[in-house]
Motif scaffolding. Structure first.
Motif, PDB file in Angstrom:
ATOM      1  N   VAL A  80     -18.433  -1.430  22.899  1.00 17.84           N
ATOM      2  CA  VAL A  80     -18.127  -0.988  21.543  1.00 17.84           C
ATOM      3  C   VAL A  80     -16.612  -0.946  21.413  1.00 17.84           C
ATOM      4  N   TRP A  81     -16.110  -1.406  20.282  1.00 16.08           N
ATOM      5  CA  TRP A  81     -14.665  -1.542  20.100  1.00 16.08           C
ATOM      6  C   TRP A  81     -14.204  -0.894  18.808  1.00 16.08           C
ATOM      7  N   LEU A  82     -13.025  -0.290  18.868  1.00 15.27           N
ATOM      8  CA  LEU A  82     -12.292   0.023  17.653  1.00 15.27           C
ATOM      9  C   LEU A  82     -11.262  -1.097  17.553  1.00 15.27           C
ATOM     10  N   VAL A  83     -11.324  -1.868  16.459  1.00 12.79           N
ATOM     11  CA  VAL A  83     -10.403  -3.000  16.312  1.00 12.79           C
ATOM     12  C   VAL A  83      -9.571  -2.823  15.053  1.00 12.79           C
ATOM     13  N   LEU A  84      -8.407  -3.469  15.078  1.00 14.34           N
ATOM     14  CA  LEU A  84      -7.565  -3.522  13.891  1.00 14.34           C
ATOM     15  C   LEU A  84      -7.669  -4.924  13.332  1.00 14.34           C
ATOM     16  N   LYS A  85      -8.146  -5.014  12.102  1.00 18.21           N
ATOM     17  CA  LYS A  85      -8.226  -6.331  11.467  1.00 18.21           C
ATOM     18  C   LYS A  85      -6.855  -6.607  10.867  1.00 18.21           C
ATOM     19  N   ARG A  86      -6.173  -7.578  11.440  1.00 18.43           N
ATOM     20  CA  ARG A  86      -4.769  -7.743  11.105  1.00 18.43           C
ATOM     21  C   ARG A  86      -4.495  -8.100   9.651  1.00 18.43           C
ATOM     22  N   GLU A  87      -5.222  -9.081   9.128  1.00 11.86           N
ATOM     23  CA  GLU A  87      -4.921  -9.490   7.744  1.00 11.86           C
ATOM     24  C   GLU A  87      -5.189  -8.347   6.788  1.00 11.86           C
ATOM     25  N   GLU A  88      -6.386  -7.728   6.950  1.00  8.33           N
ATOM     26  CA  GLU A  88      -6.740  -6.655   6.023  1.00  8.33           C
ATOM     27  C   GLU A  88      -6.018  -5.367   6.365  1.00  8.33           C
ATOM     28  N   LEU A 108      -8.427  -9.982  15.181  1.00 10.81           N
ATOM     29  CA  LEU A 108      -9.074  -8.725  15.522  1.00 10.81           C
ATOM     30  C   LEU A 108      -8.395  -8.188  16.769  1.00 10.81           C
ATOM     31  N   GLN A 109      -7.544  -7.202  16.580  1.00  9.67           N
ATOM     32  CA  GLN A 109      -6.821  -6.647  17.711  1.00  9.67           C
ATOM     33  C   GLN A 109      -7.581  -5.446  18.259  1.00  9.67           C
ATOM     34  N   PRO A 110      -8.104  -5.533  19.497  1.00 11.43           N
ATOM     35  CA  PRO A 110      -8.803  -4.370  20.051  1.00 11.43           C
ATOM     36  C   PRO A 110      -7.841  -3.200  20.260  1.00 11.43           C
TER      37      PRO A 110
END
Lengths: 231, 289
Positions: free
Chosen positions: B174-182, B230-232
């Motif tokens: 399970v990941w918390l990711v940062l969606k870069r574009e959004e 998608l940056q984890p």
């Protein structure tokens, strides 16, 4: 004998069915955890009693409970005509229902040594194995290799293809039953290679578990299923 | 004397005289196999086993030393060893960084045999660094603000994360990711060895194709869309081997303990800062002679 399902659970289920019938509602079939035909420690040293107890009482029980819940939710969604809810429930049904189906077969696939566990199959199944795999050792080697190579969680199966009338070795992922690999496949022997099936005893060494599990495989049951399906 | 060169693409951990290293930077370095056994040990290492940033007993009592010994010492080490064995067979996967290797071997959904090992090496490195002794509790400042913005509240994030971890059927992460574009955080779950890095290229390639035409006219635009959409930020291993020794079948208890006592919001902060810096500044503009 293994711990039986509590009487209170049966009573509650009975009450629920009675009240549903009184209300004129169609009651869905609920499933219960099947008993093991042997003690938890009876398969030692191949599979420890601790593993058998947790595997049966916790994992399989959870599949049964969650399967019943999913079916109830499905029943409600179907009655309401909520198509997207019905579709959304499919993965939970496949996972938990599959878990219940697979483990019910698994307990019958195992037997203590003194009740014939590990004894090679005789009769028609023994002959079929020799025909398709050369020898029982050949089959064992193939299934153990495929089970060890399976990535993640799943099962390795010896199945009978009813239409083609031949034995097959196949794997399924997660709790997918063998029938998801082919509608005419009948499971004869299934070996659970989820980590919960061996971790406490064998840790990461799955091949060691696969080497030892054959000592408690109940070929009598597999032969019975084979002969019944071949008729 | 070790002929050991550390580059960004590979590193070694064995201190022995007959180590050979593949390096994308040193094209003149020829691969020599030592026929004699001068040091007794002939090792070809492309990737090394990184130790967690804390001793193996540092996460007690929430994650036992025994779990770390088996999970890191056997599982993670096994992935590294098996990956090195596979990479030693031929030159096809020569000179990739770990992230490039994962995407290359994922092969757009038709994974090569090396994918499982490569991805799991990355996943476990990332996981150990997602935890710390004395972890858990609440994130601070920027991270907390972003979480509250994207999930409504920290409690809501916890619920989403926990639910994803509980409903990951079978093995996975399970990941918390940062969606870069959004520029928003999201919780995602992956099965077996898959990680959010593999989902980059499909999105990013198409987008950058569109913008490559405008590259000349609008150079800034194309820099915005590049790899690692998608940056984890944080990960949790939900393979049974990661919690079975300590919690047996009780995955829910394990998840709660992770969130309460193990998750490193410091690591999350530095990963987010790095991701955001990349978004703002884009790729460095290296002039081509």
């Amino acid at each position: 004998m293994a711990i039986r399902s509590l009487a209170s659970r049966r009573t509650l289920t009975g009450l629920k069915e009675t009240s549903s019938r009184l209300l004129g509602l169609r009651s869905i079939q609920t499933f219960t955890l099947p008993d093991l035909p042997y003690d938890y420690s009876a398969l030692e040293p191949a599979i420890s009693g601790e593993i058998m107890q947790i595997h049966h009482q916790k994992h399989h029980q959870a599949y049964v409970t969650n399967y019943n819940n999913a079916l109830e939710q499905l029943d409600q969604a179907v009655n309401k005509g909520d198509a997207s809810a019905v579709v959304k429930l499919q993965s939970a049904i496949k996972f938990n229902g599959g878990g219940h189906v697979n483990h019910s077969i698994f307990w019958k696939n195992l037997a203590p040594v003194k009740e014939g566990g590990g004894e090679p199959p005789k009769g028609s199944l023994g002959g079929a194995i020799d025909t398709h795999f050369g020898s029982l050792e050949g089959l064992v080697k193939k299934m153990s290799a495929e089970g060890a190579a399976l990535q993640g969680s799943g099962w390795v199966w010896l199945g009978l293809d009813k239409e083609l009338k031949k034995l097959v070795v196949d794997t399924t992922a997660n709790q997918d039953p063998l029938v998801t690999k082919g509608g005419s496949l009948v499971p004869l022997v299934g070996i659970d290679v989820w980590e919960h099936a061996y971790y406490l005893q064998y840790k990461n060494v799955r091949p060691e578990y696969l080497k030892n599990v054959w000592k408690v495989i109940n070929w009598k049951y597999a032969s019975e299923v084979y002969e019944k399906e071949c008729k | 004397m070790a002929s050991c060169v550390v580059t960004t693409s590979s590193f070694c951990t064995v201190s022995d005289s007959s180590i050979r290293l593949k390096s994308s930077k040193l094209v003149h370095l020829q691969r020599r196999r030592s026929l004699g056994s001068r040091g007794g040990l002939k090792v070809e290492a492309y990737y090394g086993l990184k130790t967690p940033p804390y001793p193996l007993d540092a996460l007690e009592p929430y994650m036992s030393q025994r779990t770390l010994e088996v999970h890191w010492g056997k599982h993670h080490r096994g992935y590294v060893d098996n990956l090195n064995k596979q990479l030693g067979k031929d030159d096809k996967l020569y000179g990739y960084t770990m992230e490039e290797l994962i995407k290359a071997t994922y092969n757009n959904g038709n994974p090569l045999p090396e994918f499982n090992n490569a991805a799991q090496v990355y996943n476990h490195d990332f996981f150990w660094e997602s935890m710390q002794p004395g972890g858990g509790d609440m994130p601070q400042k920027g991270v907390l603000e972003q979480i509250e913005k994207d999930f409504g509240s920290f409690t809501n994030f916890r619920e989403k994360f926990t639910n994803a971890a509980l409903t990951q059927f079978g093995s996975g992460w399970v990941w918390l990711v940062l969606k870069r574009e959004e520029r928003r955080l999201e919780v995602v779950k992956t099965s077996n060895a898959i990680n959010p890095l593999v989902w980059d290229d499909i999105v990013c390639e198409r987008v950058s194709l569109i913008f490559s035409c405008y590259k000349v006219m609008f150079p800034l635009d194309h820099m915005y869309f590049c790899c690692c959409c998608l940056q984890p930020i944080i990960s949790l291993d939900v393979w049974e081997h990661s919690y079975y020794i300590d919690y047996k079948n009780e995955r829910g208890k394990y998840i709660n303990t992770f969130l309460n006592h193990l998750v490193s919001w410091n690591a999350a902060m530095s990963r987010m800062a790095r991701a955001e810096a990349f978004v703002n500044l884009g790729e460095p503009n290296i002039p081509i002679a």
